[in-house]
Design an enzyme around this catalytic site. Sequence first.
Site, mmCIF file in Angstrom:
data_model
loop_
_atom_site.group_PDB
_atom_site.id
_atom_site.type_symbol
_atom_site.label_atom_id
_atom_site.label_comp_id
_atom_site.label_asym_id
_atom_site.label_seq_id
_atom_site.Cartn_x
_atom_site.Cartn_y
_atom_site.Cartn_z
ATOM 1 N N HIS A 163 0.940 -1.167 0.158
ATOM 2 C CA HIS A 163 0.105 -0.017 -0.037
ATOM 3 C C HIS A 163 0.987 1.279 -0.156
ATOM 4 C CE1 HIS A 163 -3.029 -2.853 2.462
ATOM 5 N NE2 HIS A 163 -3.820 -2.250 1.218
ATOM 6 N N CYS A 248 -2.194 0.430 10.197
ATOM 7 C CA CYS A 248 -3.060 -0.567 9.619
ATOM 8 C C CYS A 248 -3.961 -1.089 10.581
ATOM 9 C CB CYS A 248 -2.538 -1.866 8.524
ATOM 10 S SG CYS A 248 -1.660 -2.685 9.345
HETATM 11 N N1 LIG Z 1 -2.736 -0.957 5.789
HETATM 12 C C1 LIG Z 1 -2.015 -1.927 5.752
HETATM 13 O O1 LIG Z 1 -0.721 -1.896 5.945
HETATM 14 N N2 LIG Z 1 -2.707 -3.254 5.899
HETATM 15 C C2 LIG Z 1 -1.766 -4.580 5.973
HETATM 16 C C3 LIG Z 1 -2.585 -5.673 5.303
HETATM 17 C C4 LIG Z 1 -1.834 -6.782 5.426
HETATM 18 C C5 LIG Z 1 -2.726 -7.824 4.808
HETATM 19 N N3 LIG Z 1 -2.199 -9.029 5.094
HETATM 20 C C6 LIG Z 1 -3.134 -7.672 3.184
HETATM 21 O O2 LIG Z 1 -2.166 -8.299 2.487
HETATM 22 O O3 LIG Z 1 -4.406 -7.431 3.015
#
Ligand SMILES: NC(=O)NCCC[C@H](N)C(=O)O
Length: 258
Positions: A163, A248
């Site tokens: 992201h 997150c």
């Molecule tokens: N905003 C973020 O950094 N989100 C992390 C999401 C990690 C999750 N394992 C994903 O790949 O969607």
Amino acid sequence: MPSKKALVRRPSPRLAEGLVTHIERERVDADLAVEQWEAYVTALRTHGWETVEVDPADDCPDSVFVEDTVVMYKNVALIARPGAESRRDETAGVEEAVAGLGCSVNWIWEPGTLEGGDVLKIGDTVYVGRGGRTNAAGVQQLRAAFEPLGARVVAVPVSKVLHLKSAVTALPDGTVIGHIPKMDVPSLFARFLPVPEEAGSHVVLLGGDKLLIAASAPKTAELFADLGYEPVVVDISEFEKLEGCVTCLSVRLRGLYV
Ligand SMILES: NC(=O)NCCC[C@H](N)C(=O)O
């Protein structure tokens, strides 16, 4: 008075099955993850944030990464449409929570995809990462939702990380911080401070000079302390194994007057 509420969501028992895209999969210790999540929530509370727990989504391994499901601007909660299909069931509970808090609710619609981790707000400038999880239609819908409210939406190419906010966030004065090897176009940001560690590019602004930062970025924490900030360090190793970071695990609701 503006609210100091923050949404959080308890880790799913299936956390270890969470997605990994840009890193090798490592074994996740689910018990340790819960301990780390509790310490993260405590750090928010200790610094004046009232945490609101979104109902858990036990069948969704990545649901603890609540930031990806909604983007707040003023009192509007824009419900995301995750680019990762396995994450789409996460949004219903979040929609219920933000509606219950009195937010106006709007949505990203098919064919748009957008995840909150791609959105970095600095005042009324809203940077949005166009990458693996957020597509062009998602960017257009974000503009349509927030520009009438006074936002200036700036799209940023993202190809090296999950992201936009995996690579850049911002200090309280609006200086963008980032780890250059993970950024596509560092020159897009007018006031920019490079940091020595990838995990150092993620901070959550707790208020005043306090910056929540991961234990995996000790050199960056030292740099920030030297610049007059107060790093508040949390260990989130189990979430980092799934490409998560400090931002997150929560959504701060700063534009609500409640
Ligand atoms: N905003 C973020 O950094 N989100 C992390 C999401 C990690 C999750 N394992 C994903 O790949 O969607």
